[in-house]
Design a protein around this motif. Structure first.
Motif, PDB file in Angstrom:
ATOM      1  N   ILE A 217       0.673  -1.057  -0.012  1.00 27.57           N
ATOM      2  CA  ILE A 217      -0.057   0.018  -0.045  1.00 27.57           C
ATOM      3  C   ILE A 217       0.940   1.209  -0.090  1.00 27.57           C
ATOM      4  O   ILE A 217       1.765   1.401   0.816  1.00 27.57           O
ATOM      5  N   ASP A 218       0.925   2.046  -0.852  1.00 25.48           N
ATOM      6  CA  ASP A 218       1.536   3.197  -1.202  1.00 25.48           C
ATOM      7  C   ASP A 218       0.948   4.428  -0.230  1.00 25.48           C
ATOM      8  O   ASP A 218      -0.455   4.875  -0.452  1.00 25.48           O
ATOM      9  N   LEU A 219       1.651   4.942   0.653  1.00 23.50           N
ATOM     10  CA  LEU A 219       1.144   6.075   1.374  1.00 23.50           C
ATOM     11  C   LEU A 219       1.157   7.438   0.467  1.00 23.50           C
ATOM     12  O   LEU A 219       2.099   7.536  -0.076  1.00 23.50           O
ATOM     13  N   THR A 220       0.271   8.346   0.704  1.00 24.90           N
ATOM     14  CA  THR A 220       0.257   9.393  -0.167  1.00 24.90           C
ATOM     15  C   THR A 220       1.400  10.218   0.440  1.00 24.90           C
ATOM     16  O   THR A 220       1.786  10.158   1.427  1.00 24.90           O
ATOM     17  N   ASP A 221       1.854  11.330  -0.397  1.00 22.84           N
ATOM     18  CA  ASP A 221       2.673  12.374   0.010  1.00 22.84           C
ATOM     19  C   ASP A 221       2.290  12.974   1.247  1.00 22.84           C
ATOM     20  O   ASP A 221       3.030  13.418   2.249  1.00 22.84           O
ATOM     21  N   ASP A 222       0.837  13.226   1.367  1.00 24.91           N
ATOM     22  CA  ASP A 222       0.529  13.980   2.511  1.00 24.91           C
ATOM     23  C   ASP A 222       0.423  13.034   3.798  1.00 24.91           C
ATOM     24  O   ASP A 222       0.719  13.541   4.741  1.00 24.91           O
ATOM     25  N   ALA A 223       0.233  11.893   3.466  1.00 27.02           N
ATOM     26  CA  ALA A 223       0.315  10.967   4.739  1.00 27.02           C
ATOM     27  C   ALA A 223       1.710  10.832   5.322  1.00 27.02           C
ATOM     28  O   ALA A 223       1.981  10.898   6.503  1.00 27.02           O
ATOM     29  N   LYS A 224       2.679  10.803   4.368  1.00 26.37           N
ATOM     30  CA  LYS A 224       4.266  10.531   4.732  1.00 26.37           C
ATOM     31  C   LYS A 224       4.429  12.121   5.397  1.00 26.37           C
ATOM     32  O   LYS A 224       5.351  12.050   6.555  1.00 26.37           O
ATOM     33  N   LYS A 225       4.155  13.082   4.770  1.00 31.81           N
ATOM     34  CA  LYS A 225       4.352  14.304   5.632  1.00 31.81           C
ATOM     35  C   LYS A 225       3.909  14.479   6.941  1.00 31.81           C
ATOM     36  O   LYS A 225       4.507  14.781   8.100  1.00 31.81           O
ATOM     37  N   ALA A 226       2.687  14.003   7.035  1.00 35.89           N
ATOM     38  CA  ALA A 226       1.874  14.066   8.217  1.00 35.89           C
ATOM     39  C   ALA A 226       2.633  13.123   9.404  1.00 35.89           C
ATOM     40  O   ALA A 226       2.805  13.548  10.648  1.00 35.89           O
ATOM     41  N   TRP A 227       3.262  12.196   8.902  1.00 37.27           N
ATOM     42  CA  TRP A 227       3.844  11.331   9.709  1.00 37.27           C
ATOM     43  C   TRP A 227       5.307  11.990  10.130  1.00 37.27           C
ATOM     44  O   TRP A 227       5.745  11.945  11.658  1.00 37.27           O
ATOM     45  N   ALA A 228       6.050  12.505   9.158  1.00 40.97           N
ATOM     46  CA  ALA A 228       7.248  13.272   9.320  1.00 40.97           C
ATOM     47  C   ALA A 228       7.209  14.388  10.429  1.00 40.97           C
ATOM     48  O   ALA A 228       7.862  14.606  11.256  1.00 40.97           O
ATOM     49  N   ASP A 229       6.136  15.276  10.205  1.00 43.09           N
ATOM     50  CA  ASP A 229       5.871  16.339  10.998  1.00 43.09           C
ATOM     51  C   ASP A 229       5.331  15.957  12.488  1.00 43.09           C
ATOM     52  O   ASP A 229       5.684  16.684  13.496  1.00 43.09           O
TER      53      ASP A 229
END
Length: 360
Positions: A303-315
């Motif tokens: 399952i590919d996480l969206t760019d927004d989901a990745k950014k939310a995790w990083a932030d």
């Protein structure tokens, strides 16, 4: 935990035999060497130590015929467990060790550079070279190993990027609420901003059982390891989070043993260690795609996480880079400078960070 049983397997490779034939026996000095790692021989970096590092050292020493190595390789817990390599080399149970540095963040804090800067680069080659260059440009890393009575040779990267392997589909942070996630070292801190998720410390050899028994719902590891340890059987969903590539393996030598080695042998070991570093990184990148394909073939889903989901995790994460820099600065090292120099090396080689970890 150190086990005193010395179940080793001596080997003398063809190159050394050739050297003995080419030079009088009295002209060749044999140097016995015990190599240790707690991980099993099937682990990629252990295989490549046997198949690349050792033959390359033997070949180069055979060119002069002055020295030959008598290797005794002890892996898979025969002398030490995975977390015991640092102590094992320190105490002389092994002459050369492959230290899994993520288990020792308090003793080897500067080795956390890449782990403290997630979501920056998925290129093992770039990360390995950058970390190793920092180790040679700043004294911190080598001094940390010196305190453990070891000589630093090179830092290795054996994974292209950590991903999340799960017993259920995950596409956002919300899917982790109330769940337990296996990890090792610094990557457990990636969960601190995830509401309701709890990290559980473990090692690569533990993850299969931890998932199978329900002790955890997820585990952070990389595709090649997922293939090698058959993780698809117990975690059929991979979330492509792309936490990034992390250095986890460092080749070290016991100080007392090192002091007795001839300069020629020292030079060969140092040179080959750097080539081993680059060799591992290349393999990590080559095997990444085929390992994902093997995971799918074994019944897994990606399952590919969206760019927004990745950014939310990083932030959501604490400022790990700032914390590391401050810790090193307080100990008298150039922590802020080291972190920023490392990030600059990555970005100069094409990294596009999801989060800016630069220390101001």
């Amino acid at each position: 935990m150190i086990k005193l049983s010395l179940h080793t397997k001596p080997r003398l490779l063809a190159a050394t035999v050739a050297a003995m034939m080419a030079f009088p026996a009295s002209a060749v000095e044999t140097i016995k060497t015990v190599v240790i790692d707690g991980y099993p021989a099937k682990s990629m970096w252990v295989q490549e130590f046997s198949n690349f590092f050792i033959p390359e050292v033997d070949k180069r020493l055979a060119e002069t015929g002055n020295y030959q190595m008598e290797w005794q390789e002890s892996y898979g817990g025969t002398i030490v467990k995975p977390k015991g390599v640092l102590e094992g080399v320190k105490l002389g149970f092994g002459d050369i060790g492959i230290v899994t540095t993520i288990f020792h963040s308090s003793k080897l804090p500067s080795q956390s550079l890449s782990a403290a800067t997630p979501f920056v680069s998925n290129d093992a080659r770039v990360v390995a070279k950058a970390v190793d260059e920092i180790a040679r440009e700043y004294p911190a890393m080598q001094e940390e190993f010196a305190k453990q009575k070891q000589v630093y040779l090179a830092t290795g990267v054996v994974l292209n990027t950590y991903q999340l392997y799960s017993n259920k589909p995950v596409s956002s942070l919300d899917d982790l609420k109330g769940d337990k996630v296996a990890g090792a070292g610094m990557n457990l801190r990636y969960l601190e901003g995830v509401d309701g998720a709890a990290g559980v410390r473990g090692g690569l050899t533990d993850f299969y059982n931890m998932l199978q028994t329900g002790l955890v719902d997820h585990a952070m590891l990389w595709p090649e390891a997922a293939k090698t340890f058959k993780i698809a059987e117990v975690a059929p969903y991979m979330a492509r989070v792309d936490f990034g590539s992390v250095n986890t393996k460092t080749v070290t030598v016991n100080q007392r043993y090192w002091s007795k080695l001839p300069d020629e042998v020292k030079t060969v070991l140092q040179d080959v260690a750097i080539e081993y570093r680059d060799h591992l990184a290349e393999i990590a990148m080559e095997r990444a795609q085929e390992s994902e394909e093997a995971y799918l073939a074994a019944g897994g889903q990606i399952i590919d996480l969206t760019d927004d989901a990745k950014k939310a995790w990083a932030d959501s994460m604490p400022n790990l880079a700032q914390e590391l820099a401050t810790q090193l600065d307080k100990s008298g090292e150039s922590g802020t400078e080291m972190v920023n120099a490392y990030l600059e090396k990555l970005m100069a080689n094409g990294a596009d960070p999801v989060r800016d970890w630069s220390v101001k």
